[in-house]
Design a protein around this motif. Structure first.
Motif, PDB file in Angstrom:
ATOM      1  N   SER A  46      34.132 -40.357  11.420  1.00  0.00           N
ATOM      2  CA  SER A  46      32.867 -39.631  11.622  1.00  0.00           C
ATOM      3  C   SER A  46      32.241 -40.005  12.960  1.00  0.00           C
ATOM      4  O   SER A  46      31.684 -39.148  13.659  1.00  0.00           O
ATOM      5  CB  SER A  46      31.882 -39.956  10.502  1.00  0.00           C
ATOM      6  N   LEU A  51      29.978 -36.875  14.634  1.00  0.00           N
ATOM      7  CA  LEU A  51      29.104 -36.498  13.517  1.00  0.00           C
ATOM      8  C   LEU A  51      28.139 -37.610  13.151  1.00  0.00           C
ATOM      9  O   LEU A  51      27.112 -37.374  12.530  1.00  0.00           O
ATOM     10  CB  LEU A  51      29.948 -36.145  12.281  1.00  0.00           C
ATOM     11  N   LEU A  52      28.480 -38.824  13.512  1.00  0.00           N
ATOM     12  CA  LEU A  52      27.665 -39.979  13.115  1.00  0.00           C
ATOM     13  C   LEU A  52      27.469 -40.892  14.324  1.00  0.00           C
ATOM     14  O   LEU A  52      28.431 -41.160  15.062  1.00  0.00           O
ATOM     15  CB  LEU A  52      28.397 -40.735  11.986  1.00  0.00           C
ATOM     16  N   ASP A  73      26.683 -29.433  19.876  1.00  0.00           N
ATOM     17  CA  ASP A  73      27.276 -28.356  19.064  1.00  0.00           C
ATOM     18  C   ASP A  73      28.313 -27.591  19.883  1.00  0.00           C
ATOM     19  O   ASP A  73      29.413 -27.285  19.409  1.00  0.00           O
ATOM     20  CB  ASP A  73      26.194 -27.368  18.589  1.00  0.00           C
ATOM     21  N   VAL A  74      27.945 -27.281  21.113  1.00  0.00           N
ATOM     22  CA  VAL A  74      28.853 -26.525  21.986  1.00  0.00           C
ATOM     23  C   VAL A  74      30.089 -27.373  22.286  1.00  0.00           C
ATOM     24  O   VAL A  74      31.231 -26.886  22.222  1.00  0.00           O
ATOM     25  CB  VAL A  74      28.125 -26.128  23.301  1.00  0.00           C
ATOM     26  N   ARG A  76      31.355 -29.743  20.485  1.00  0.00           N
ATOM     27  CA  ARG A  76      32.164 -29.861  19.263  1.00  0.00           C
ATOM     28  C   ARG A  76      32.971 -28.572  19.032  1.00  0.00           C
ATOM     29  O   ARG A  76      34.142 -28.614  18.696  1.00  0.00           O
ATOM     30  CB  ARG A  76      31.224 -30.128  18.089  1.00  0.00           C
ATOM     31  N   ARG A  77      32.317 -27.431  19.250  1.00  0.00           N
ATOM     32  CA  ARG A  77      32.980 -26.153  19.006  1.00  0.00           C
ATOM     33  C   ARG A  77      34.196 -25.967  19.921  1.00  0.00           C
ATOM     34  O   ARG A  77      35.211 -25.409  19.522  1.00  0.00           O
ATOM     35  CB  ARG A  77      31.976 -25.011  19.237  1.00  0.00           C
ATOM     36  N   PHE A  82      37.809 -29.994  12.590  1.00  0.00           N
ATOM     37  CA  PHE A  82      37.681 -30.849  11.404  1.00  0.00           C
ATOM     38  C   PHE A  82      38.494 -30.286  10.254  1.00  0.00           C
ATOM     39  O   PHE A  82      38.510 -29.077  10.026  1.00  0.00           O
ATOM     40  CB  PHE A  82      36.229 -30.903  10.918  1.00  0.00           C
ATOM     41  N   PHE A  84      38.635 -31.336   6.161  1.00  0.00           N
ATOM     42  CA  PHE A  84      38.078 -32.238   5.143  1.00  0.00           C
ATOM     43  C   PHE A  84      39.024 -32.352   3.954  1.00  0.00           C
ATOM     44  O   PHE A  84      39.984 -31.589   3.835  1.00  0.00           O
ATOM     45  CB  PHE A  84      36.724 -31.694   4.663  1.00  0.00           C
ATOM     46  N   LEU A 101      35.146 -17.674  11.922  1.00  0.00           N
ATOM     47  CA  LEU A 101      33.716 -18.012  11.914  1.00  0.00           C
ATOM     48  C   LEU A 101      33.245 -18.660  13.221  1.00  0.00           C
ATOM     49  O   LEU A 101      32.197 -18.322  13.751  1.00  0.00           O
ATOM     50  CB  LEU A 101      33.447 -18.953  10.738  1.00  0.00           C
ATOM     51  N   SER A 102      34.040 -19.592  13.727  1.00  0.00           N
ATOM     52  CA  SER A 102      33.608 -20.271  14.964  1.00  0.00           C
ATOM     53  C   SER A 102      34.500 -19.914  16.138  1.00  0.00           C
ATOM     54  O   SER A 102      34.426 -20.542  17.196  1.00  0.00           O
ATOM     55  CB  SER A 102      33.618 -21.785  14.753  1.00  0.00           C
ATOM     56  N   ARG A 141      41.209 -22.979  10.639  1.00  0.00           N
ATOM     57  CA  ARG A 141      39.814 -22.947  11.102  1.00  0.00           C
ATOM     58  C   ARG A 141      39.561 -24.077  12.112  1.00  0.00           C
ATOM     59  O   ARG A 141      38.844 -23.893  13.105  1.00  0.00           O
ATOM     60  CB  ARG A 141      38.874 -23.084   9.905  1.00  0.00           C
TER      61      ARG A 141
END
Lengths: 211, 359
Positions: A46, A51-52, A73-74, A76-77, A82, A84, A101-102, A141
């Protein structure tokens, strides 16, 4: 891209979960972080994936601190994917819509789905396909923007052995095409596929094995 | 637009609850505004008929309490620029079985304002009835007002609900019934541009009377202000209730869909994308709810207009400007009600997804 973590310490309340971790990950590599539950591998994943925020220590991407990366955010995209333990596909969207979606370039979705063997399932919903197919869609994804690194946390935790090995094969295949993979798992079989195996125990890296 | 619709279909129950909450609020705003607007509009129309200037007792809050000497109407009629002046008594009394009915005592020259569909204008001891009350009372030959019997001499049709559901008699009988000379004078002019001059002249005739142009009277009429303020307050309460309904339902929706928003955050979709997504979903509900509420309100107003119980006194009026205003209010309501839950959704930490899966 090179991800470096320097002297990472992390606490959840008074629980000391990471104790001075140093690690370096190269793009295109396949790194497995293995260890028992509670060893700190998910927390490390993480932190490496932005994310952390660690309690102390620093994570850099190509020598740049997270604060220097601009809109996270940009970043990361464009650079991070990721996967899970649960597929977390959105149930009211088809597999194709979930993957798109992304997506920065929607045209790449079909070919990616084909390469993952789920092209024929594009119009299906997540409850209309098998567990293995769902996880492949989740991997698609994560890969849709061709990120530098994909982080996966126990990605085979809900799969049978055959599907689990299929997921590792996919990771291996895409890492050879240049995408880095950092996979946290307690499944020892991942060691057969990874280039680097990092073993964790009580919040510390106790062994690093490179092939 | 397809994705928000899919999300709404997936969460049908909560979508339906938000839809109902918004529909009720929007219909309430429509109805209260339409009914209050209708009342004001009907009374204004009645005063404007043959009335460019209205004369009342000075300082009176309500035309029903106004009492002026009818003999002055002849003096007013002599003023240069005045085409015609007529006196009117405004009152209300029960007419069995109706608890309250509008009664109008009018001077001879005003009878032409009432289009008779049968019979003749009333002489002493006679009345003409609006078509609505004539039907409600099942075609009576006589009616009793304050223990006095009046013969129904005719029936008239009026587009003004207060008149169509009312009783008209001559000024003399009206004066006897309500113990007053006249309530108001309605003055029509040859040239509206000279209204200010005529108003000044009337006001000099007697210190106990007050003349205003009808438009100015309507703008300053206390009863209209009270109706308008009450309608605005009730409308505002419906608006707030609508927002609270949306906030509470959308908060539940966001809570149900935490995973979805966490995933969106983890794959790099910005907070604004998530906020826009939720706003789009509520906007769709708002558009459907607005259309439904408009249709519902039109239906309810139609029912009210034809309900004997209301004697035609409640004629809601949904104007184009009301539709546009309520549409804007509906969109604002949807956006405001969604904003807080949407901001909360956009801040969901994707870490919660990871923590569900591992150590």
């Amino acid at each position: 891209m090179r991800i470096q973590a320097k002297n990472i310490e992390h606490y959840y309340g008074i629980e000391h979960v990471l104790r001075g971790v140093d690690i370096s990950i190269e793009a295109g590599s396949f790194t497995a972080i293995i260890g028992e539950s509670g060893s700190g591998k998910t927390t490390l994943l993480s932190i490496l994936s932005t994310l952390l925020n660690p309690t102390s220590g620093e994570v850099t991407f190509d020598e740049k601190a997270i604060s220097e990366l601009g809109n996270i955010d940009v970043f990361r995209r464009h650079n991070i994917g990721f996967v899970f333990q649960f597929h977390y596909l959105i149930s009211y969207l088809t597999l194709r819509e979930n993957i798109a979606l992304s997506a920065l370039d929607e045209d790449s979705v079909e070919s990616l789905m084909e390469s993952l063997g789920i092209g024929r399932l594009a119009a299906r919903y997540s409850d209309e396909v098998s567990g293995g197919e769902r996880q492949r869609a989740a991997i698609a994804r994560a890969l849709v923007n061709r990120p530098a690194v994909v982080f996966a946390d126990e990605p085979t935790g809900n799969l049978d052995t055959k599907n689990a090995l299929g997921v590792y094969e996919l990771f291996k295949h895409f890492s050879q095409e240049g995408t880095g993979f950092v996979v946290a798992s307690h499944d020892k079989k991942i060691a057969d596929y990874a280039d680097t195996i990092i073993e964790m125990e009580d919040g510390k890296i106790v062994k690093i094995l490179k092939r | 637009m397809i994705t928000p619709i899919k999300a709404l279909r997936k969460n049908r129950f909560k979508t339906a609850l938000i839809f109902m909450s918004m529909s009720v609020s929007i219909a309430a705003i429509f109805l209260i505004s339409a009914i209050s607007g209708g009342v004001v509009s009907m009374y204004s129309a009645m005063l404007k008929t043959d009335g460019d200037i209205i004369v009342t007792q000075k300082g009176i809050a309500d035309t029903f309490f106004s009492d002026i000497n009818r003999s002055m109407v002849d003096n007013i009629a002599q003023i240069e620029g005045v085409r015609e002046a007529g006196a009117l008594i405004l009152g209300a009394a029960p007419v069995e079985p109706l608890p309250i009915v509008g009664i109008y005592g009018v001077s001879e020259n005003r009878f032409k304002s009432y289009t008779l569909t049968q019979g003749s204008t009333p002489k002493n001891g006679e009345v003409i009835l609006g078509s609505k009350i004539y039907e409600t009372l099942k075609h009576p030959k006589t009616i009793i007002l304050s223990k006095q019997k009046f013969v129904v001499s005719g029936v008239f049709k009026s587009r003004i609900g207060f008149e169509d559901g009312g009783v008209v008699m001559n000024l003399h009988d009206g004066g006897v019934l309500f113990h007053k000379s006249a309530s108001i004078f309605l003055v029509s002019l040859d040239d509206l541009a000279k209204s200010d001059r005529v108003v000044k002249k009337i006001n000099t005739l007697n210190p106990d009377i007050e003349a205003k142009t009808t438009d100015s009277f309507i703008d300053s009429y206390n009863q209209f202000k009270i109706i308008k303020t009450s309608s605005d307050v009730i409308g505002a309460m419906a608006f707030l209730m609508g927002i609270l309904g949306i906030v509470s339902m959308m908060s539940m929706v966001v809570n149900d869909r935490k995973t979805e928003f966490g995933i969106m955050r983890s794959i790099g979709l910005s907070s604004w994308v998530i906020i826009k997504k939720l706003l789009a979903e509520t906007l769709i509900i708002a558009l459907v709810a607005f259309s439904f509420a408009l249709a519902l309100s039109l239906g309810v107003l139609e029912l009210i207009e034809h309900a004997d119980k209301f004697q035609g006194y409640i004629n809601g009026e949904i104007t184009v400007s009301l539709v546009v205003n309520v549409f804007v209010v509906s969109v604002v309501m949807a956006m405001l009600g969604t904003l807080l839950p949407a901001i909360y959704a956009a801040r969901i930490d994707p870490m919660t997804l990871i923590q569900r899966g591992g150590a």
